[in-house]
Write a protein that holds these residues in place. Structure first.
Motif, PDB file in Angstrom:
ATOM      1  N   UNK A 116     -11.702   4.541 -13.272  1.00 37.52           N
ATOM      2  CA  UNK A 116     -10.523   5.203 -13.549  1.00 37.52           C
ATOM      3  C   UNK A 116      -9.491   5.027 -12.471  1.00 37.52           C
ATOM      4  N   UNK A 117      -8.010   5.034 -13.033  1.00 42.17           N
ATOM      5  CA  UNK A 117      -6.883   4.972 -11.988  1.00 42.17           C
ATOM      6  C   UNK A 117      -6.381   6.560 -11.788  1.00 42.17           C
ATOM      7  N   UNK A 118      -5.833   6.768 -10.582  1.00 41.27           N
ATOM      8  CA  UNK A 118      -5.004   8.226 -10.391  1.00 41.27           C
ATOM      9  C   UNK A 118      -3.973   7.420 -10.134  1.00 41.27           C
ATOM     10  N   UNK A 119      -2.847   7.700 -10.772  1.00 44.13           N
ATOM     11  CA  UNK A 119      -1.491   7.190 -10.826  1.00 44.13           C
ATOM     12  C   UNK A 119      -0.528   8.223 -10.206  1.00 44.13           C
ATOM     13  N   UNK A 186     -13.204   4.648  -8.678  1.00 43.99           N
ATOM     14  CA  UNK A 186     -11.813   5.138  -8.704  1.00 43.99           C
ATOM     15  C   UNK A 186     -10.897   4.698  -7.964  1.00 43.99           C
ATOM     16  N   UNK A 187      -9.898   4.395  -8.297  1.00 47.45           N
ATOM     17  CA  UNK A 187      -8.911   3.283  -7.927  1.00 47.45           C
ATOM     18  C   UNK A 187      -7.697   4.399  -7.717  1.00 47.45           C
ATOM     19  N   UNK A 188      -6.532   4.214  -6.869  1.00 47.96           N
ATOM     20  CA  UNK A 188      -5.422   4.866  -6.800  1.00 47.96           C
ATOM     21  C   UNK A 188      -4.219   3.801  -6.875  1.00 47.96           C
ATOM     22  N   UNK A 189      -2.997   4.417  -7.405  1.00 48.91           N
ATOM     23  CA  UNK A 189      -1.999   3.471  -7.380  1.00 48.91           C
ATOM     24  C   UNK A 189      -0.772   4.082  -7.544  1.00 48.91           C
ATOM     25  N   UNK A 190       0.563   3.402  -7.257  1.00 47.14           N
ATOM     26  CA  UNK A 190       1.567   4.183  -7.403  1.00 47.14           C
ATOM     27  C   UNK A 190       2.789   3.447  -7.162  1.00 47.14           C
ATOM     28  N   UNK A 191       3.885   3.855  -7.619  1.00 43.45           N
ATOM     29  CA  UNK A 191       5.280   3.007  -7.467  1.00 43.45           C
ATOM     30  C   UNK A 191       6.179   3.627  -6.646  1.00 43.45           C
ATOM     31  N   UNK A 197       2.734   7.349  -1.281  1.00 48.23           N
ATOM     32  CA  UNK A 197       1.961   8.349  -1.371  1.00 48.23           C
ATOM     33  C   UNK A 197       0.497   8.181  -1.821  1.00 48.23           C
ATOM     34  N   UNK A 198       0.192   6.824  -2.656  1.00 45.64           N
ATOM     35  CA  UNK A 198      -0.990   6.399  -2.966  1.00 45.64           C
ATOM     36  C   UNK A 198      -1.710   6.052  -1.368  1.00 45.64           C
ATOM     37  N   UNK A 199      -0.831   5.191  -0.544  1.00 47.22           N
ATOM     38  CA  UNK A 199      -1.322   4.878   0.762  1.00 47.22           C
ATOM     39  C   UNK A 199      -1.806   5.858   1.505  1.00 47.22           C
ATOM     40  N   UNK A 200      -0.944   6.963   1.661  1.00 46.77           N
ATOM     41  CA  UNK A 200      -1.360   8.166   2.426  1.00 46.77           C
ATOM     42  C   UNK A 200      -2.434   8.959   1.947  1.00 46.77           C
ATOM     43  N   UNK A 201      -2.631   8.832   0.743  1.00 43.78           N
ATOM     44  CA  UNK A 201      -3.983   9.408   0.108  1.00 43.78           C
ATOM     45  C   UNK A 201      -5.099   8.513   0.278  1.00 43.78           C
ATOM     46  N   UNK A 216      -3.542   0.081  -5.794  1.00 43.47           N
ATOM     47  CA  UNK A 216      -2.598  -0.831  -6.448  1.00 43.47           C
ATOM     48  C   UNK A 216      -1.253  -0.351  -6.364  1.00 43.47           C
ATOM     49  N   UNK A 217      -0.354  -0.952  -5.464  1.00 42.84           N
ATOM     50  CA  UNK A 217       0.720  -0.524  -4.907  1.00 42.84           C
ATOM     51  C   UNK A 217       1.990  -1.209  -5.207  1.00 42.84           C
TER      52      UNK A 217
END
Length: 345
Positions: A116-119, A186-191, A197-201, A216-217
């Motif tokens: 899953x992706x946490x966006x 489980x991946x994280x990403x954001x724009x 925030x994804x990097x900090x998370x 995914x940045x």
């Protein structure tokens, strides 16, 4: 007597003319400023990819001030449409002062356990809403066949938003079985700020032993010092400017950018040790204000033994892919999705 009367009339006429002259002078000054902005912008637009040019590039966002934020939120924080047939539901999660929501985008056909992706949506830490990414999150879910969980975090000073994102990540791990998710994927990403925030998370999750498979940045906002540095390449002329960047960091951190910041995760680029973090993909435009800070963070990740692929889109400015659909922006987003596929599918 006639001479004195004439003199008095002349003095009175001069006094009466002063406000008019002042207004005319102010109008002329404003017109000159606008003309200079148009001429400078016109020269800068020559570096923008032709299909990404629009009249909106002439708008100067650098006049924005913190007191304008409530109006900006009313005007800009608007949801995008949920595509027909998409499956979207909302779950409320607890926060220190109440609750916040996450949107769950479930692909229509998913018959096996997947990742899953946490966006995390963008907005410079000062604007934005998860509902603004309805169509984008649905596209990712349908294309990859995996759930996308988008965090409608609280907008405010650090660490409100990061706390909500961390709560959402823990909830996603705890709910993996009920959501038919493989918690090792489980991946994280954001724009933009969401990418930051994804990097900090990712940093916070690593420190607390919570697995993340991938970052995914999308042109992440990482370094408060960027707006303080001169950029001879002329980046940051469009959409997100150095002035806006300085204002946003000041509101978010509670102090001027560039000052000593000892709070972990507040400014992701200031973390010294990057070893052990999950692999990453960073996409950014060549005209984006965040170009240099993104490439520098990618270099540091690779130097620390963390795989980080970088894609620089020539002639693209900040947020262009969210503003218009062209061959360039569609290709950029397709690259982003493909970078994620091996880590969640």
């Amino acid at each position: 007597m006639d001479i004195r009367v004439a003199a008095c009339r002349t003095e009175r006429s001069v006094v009466e003319m002063k406000p008019t002259c002042l207004l005319a002078g102010a109008a002329a000054g404003a017109a000159a400023t606008i003309l200079r902005h148009i001429l400078v912008t016109r020269r800068s637009i020559a570096s923008v990819a032709p299909e990404l040019r629009s009249i909106g590039l002439y708008f100067n966002y650098s006049f924005a001030r913190p007191w304008m934020l409530p109006l900006g939120r009313r005007l800009l924080d608007r949801p995008t449409a949920v595509p027909e047939g998409a499956s979207v539901r909302t779950v409320s999660l607890p926060s220190e002062d109440g609750s916040f929501d996450v949107f769950i985008y479930e692909p229509l056909r998913r018959e096996r356990r997947t990742g899953a992706l946490l966006w995390i949506h963008g907005g410079g830490h000062i604007l934005g809403t998860a509902a603004g990414d309805h169509s984008w999150c649905t596209e990712i879910a349908e294309d990859l066949g995996v759930p996308v969980i988008s965090v409608d975090y609280r907008i405010g000073a650090f660490p409100l938003d990061l706390d909500d994102c961390f709560t959402a990540l823990k909830w996603l791990h705890d709910s993996a079985n009920s959501l038919n998710i493989d918690d090792s994927r489980i991946a994280i990403g954001g724009g933009s700020a969401g990418g930051g925030l994804a990097v900090a998370l990712a940093q916070r999750a690593f420190d607390q032993g919570i697995p993340v498979s991938f970052q995914m940045l999308e042109y992440p906002m990482l370094d408060d010092r960027t707006g303080l540095r001169p950029d001879p390449a002329g980046r940051g002329r469009f959409a997100w400017t150095p002035t806006l960047n300085r204002m946003a960091w000041r509101v978010y951190l509670g102090h001027k950018p560039g000052l000593l910041e000892s709070r972990p995760y507040a400014v992701p680029a200031r973390r010294q040790n990057l070893s052990g973090l999950p692999p990453a993909w960073i996409g950014v435009g060549s005209l984006d204000l965040f170009h240099d800070e993104n490439l520098e963070y990618a270099r540091r990740l690779n130097s620390a033994g963390v795989s980080c692929e970088v894609h620089v889109e020539d002639g693209m400015y900040h947020g262009a892919d969210a503003a218009m659909v062209t061959a360039i922006t569609s290709g950029f987003r397709s690259r982003m999705i493909e970078s994620l596929r091996p880590h969640v599918s």
